[in-house]
Write a protein that holds these residues in place. Sequence first.
Motif, PDB file in Angstrom:
ATOM      1  N   PRO A   7       0.824  -1.230   0.000  1.00 31.44           N
ATOM      2  CA  PRO A   7       0.000   0.000   0.000  1.00 31.44           C
ATOM      3  C   PRO A   7       0.849   1.267   0.000  1.00 31.44           C
ATOM      4  N   PHE A   8       1.979   1.266   0.716  1.00 28.28           N
ATOM      5  CA  PHE A   8       2.877   2.421   0.722  1.00 28.28           C
ATOM      6  C   PHE A   8       3.495   2.625  -0.652  1.00 28.28           C
ATOM      7  N   VAL A   9       3.935   1.520  -1.253  1.00 24.49           N
ATOM      8  CA  VAL A   9       4.562   1.594  -2.578  1.00 24.49           C
ATOM      9  C   VAL A   9       3.568   2.136  -3.601  1.00 24.49           C
ATOM     10  N   ASP A  10       2.337   1.633  -3.572  1.00 27.10           N
ATOM     11  CA  ASP A  10       1.312   2.090  -4.514  1.00 27.10           C
ATOM     12  C   ASP A  10       1.005   3.577  -4.331  1.00 27.10           C
ATOM     13  N   THR A  11       1.035   4.037  -3.069  1.00 23.94           N
ATOM     14  CA  THR A  11       0.726   5.443  -2.781  1.00 23.94           C
ATOM     15  C   THR A  11       1.880   6.363  -3.139  1.00 23.94           C
ATOM     16  N   PHE A  12       3.084   6.023  -2.692  1.00 28.06           N
ATOM     17  CA  PHE A  12       4.239   6.901  -2.882  1.00 28.06           C
ATOM     18  C   PHE A  12       4.711   6.959  -4.332  1.00 28.06           C
ATOM     19  N   TYR A  13       4.547   5.856  -5.061  1.00 37.10           N
ATOM     20  CA  TYR A  13       5.036   5.810  -6.444  1.00 37.10           C
ATOM     21  C   TYR A  13       3.887   5.839  -7.445  1.00 37.10           C
ATOM     22  N   LYS A  14       2.797   6.441  -7.056  1.00 35.49           N
ATOM     23  CA  LYS A  14       1.657   6.548  -7.959  1.00 35.49           C
ATOM     24  C   LYS A  14       2.054   7.353  -9.197  1.00 35.49           C
ATOM     25  N   GLY A  15       1.863   6.766 -10.366  1.00 34.11           N
ATOM     26  CA  GLY A  15       2.246   7.427 -11.616  1.00 34.11           C
ATOM     27  C   GLY A  15       3.690   7.198 -11.997  1.00 34.11           C
ATOM     28  N   ASP A  16       4.459   6.521 -11.167  1.00 35.56           N
ATOM     29  CA  ASP A  16       5.867   6.234 -11.448  1.00 35.56           C
ATOM     30  C   ASP A  16       6.047   4.717 -11.465  1.00 35.56           C
ATOM     31  N   GLU A  17       5.767   4.103 -12.603  1.00 32.01           N
ATOM     32  CA  GLU A  17       5.803   2.649 -12.704  1.00 32.01           C
ATOM     33  C   GLU A  17       7.214   2.086 -12.494  1.00 32.01           C
ATOM     34  N   GLN A  18       8.215   2.784 -13.014  1.00 34.15           N
ATOM     35  CA  GLN A  18       9.585   2.308 -12.845  1.00 34.15           C
ATOM     36  C   GLN A  18       9.988   2.332 -11.373  1.00 34.15           C
ATOM     37  N   GLY A  19       9.652   3.430 -10.689  1.00 41.65           N
ATOM     38  CA  GLY A  19       9.950   3.527  -9.271  1.00 41.65           C
ATOM     39  C   GLY A  19       9.233   2.464  -8.462  1.00 41.65           C
ATOM     40  N   LYS A  20       7.996   2.170  -8.860  1.00 36.58           N
ATOM     41  CA  LYS A  20       7.215   1.146  -8.170  1.00 36.58           C
ATOM     42  C   LYS A  20       7.855  -0.236  -8.351  1.00 36.58           C
ATOM     43  N   LYS A  21       8.284  -0.532  -9.565  1.00 36.46           N
ATOM     44  CA  LYS A  21       8.925  -1.832  -9.829  1.00 36.46           C
ATOM     45  C   LYS A  21      10.207  -1.983  -9.017  1.00 36.46           C
ATOM     46  N   GLU A  22      11.012  -0.925  -8.984  1.00 35.58           N
ATOM     47  CA  GLU A  22      12.264  -0.982  -8.237  1.00 35.58           C
ATOM     48  C   GLU A  22      12.003  -1.172  -6.748  1.00 35.58           C
ATOM     49  N   ALA A  23      10.979  -0.508  -6.221  1.00 41.88           N
ATOM     50  CA  ALA A  23      10.632  -0.644  -4.802  1.00 41.88           C
ATOM     51  C   ALA A  23      10.167  -2.063  -4.494  1.00 41.88           C
ATOM     52  N   MET A  24       9.379  -2.634  -5.387  1.00 46.70           N
ATOM     53  CA  MET A  24       8.890  -3.996  -5.176  1.00 46.70           C
ATOM     54  C   MET A  24      10.030  -5.004  -5.211  1.00 46.70           C
ATOM     55  N   VAL A  25      10.997  -4.779  -6.088  1.00 53.65           N
ATOM     56  CA  VAL A  25      12.180  -5.653  -6.130  1.00 53.65           C
ATOM     57  C   VAL A  25      12.978  -5.524  -4.836  1.00 53.65           C
ATOM     58  N   ARG A  26      13.119  -4.291  -4.329  1.00 51.69           N
ATOM     59  CA  ARG A  26      13.856  -4.075  -3.076  1.00 51.69           C
ATOM     60  C   ARG A  26      13.230  -4.856  -1.922  1.00 51.69           C
ATOM     61  N   GLN A  27      11.910  -4.862  -1.854  1.00 51.18           N
ATOM     62  CA  GLN A  27      11.252  -5.507  -0.726  1.00 51.18           C
ATOM     63  C   GLN A  27      11.314  -7.027  -0.792  1.00 51.18           C
ATOM     64  N   MET A  28      11.743  -7.571  -1.913  1.00 49.86           N
ATOM     65  CA  MET A  28      11.841  -9.025  -2.041  1.00 49.86           C
ATOM     66  C   MET A  28      13.238  -9.547  -1.701  1.00 49.86           C
ATOM     67  N   SER A  29      14.039  -8.744  -1.026  1.00 50.53           N
ATOM     68  CA  SER A  29      15.346  -9.223  -0.567  1.00 50.53           C
ATOM     69  C   SER A  29      15.169 -10.021   0.723  1.00 50.53           C
ATOM     70  N   TYR A  30      16.143 -10.828   1.049  1.00 51.81           N
ATOM     71  CA  TYR A  30      16.076 -11.715   2.219  1.00 51.81           C
ATOM     72  C   TYR A  30      15.706 -10.943   3.475  1.00 51.81           C
TER      73      TYR A  30
END
Length: 275
Positions: free
Chosen positions: A45-68
């Motif tokens: 929900p934070f990622v969707d809100t903060f990176y609204k309209g920024d698909e590249q930023g959203k993808k990078e944030a989602m990748v970051r959160q999938m670290s160990y």
Amino acid sequence: MAKQSTETTNEKKLLKQLYWRSFTLYSAVTPSKQGASGVSYALQPFVDTFYKGDEQGKKEAMVRQMSYFNTNIAMYPFVLGIVASMEKENSEKEDFNSESINAIKTSLMGPLAGIGDSVFWGVLRTISAGIAVGLAQAGNVLAPIIFLLLFNVPVQILRWKGGQLGYSLGSSYISSLYENGLINILTKAASIVGLAMVGAMTSQMVNLEIKWNMVMGDEVVMNTQEMLDQIFVGLIPLLITLFSFYLMKKKNISINYLIFGIIILGIVLSLLGIA
């Protein structure tokens, strides 16, 4: 002023979602990621809100959160709150060091896991169980319920307040560090702590003891494991870890293949009597 009030209400709503979503930390555990999918789900929900309209930023944030990620469940929302506040800073400032997000997350999960396990699993659970057992021996049918309340109420209060505290602390201190130009120093320090923690985890979790020794007659003339320990304690587990890391990073070998490969290697070495 009205705009500020709306943003505050929005953030409170997001923090409530963070609390409820944080229960899924270990709902989908994998050997290579542990609770990463739970972290990603809680922060979505934070990622969707903060990176609204920024698909590249959203993808990078989602990748970051999938670290160990692996820590104590009571301390977990505090880390989520800090990470959420850093994602907000990253979405608002173009020159924000995004590497600091995972660096902070990795450096916090180890120490907080140690504190949480000691306090909640070691102390609070023991005290709660002791009180409940005494009540049960006295014939009180509410003993199990009392145990659950004594243990879970403090944990849930900490989880609820921890997420809010982490978010507010992150918002204030990360902004201050950014403005003072200290964010890169923080990232470097956090990376060092994180690497030290990963190294400690490796020494504790990767085990391989050589059982093959040099024997003359009925006497062992060279104990292979003792000889290796004299050179470097934990040498073989370290080499296995580094070789696995090399295969993943340089050869793009899937973690699943590595897991099955290590299982097969362990079975073969055990059958041969080598380890």
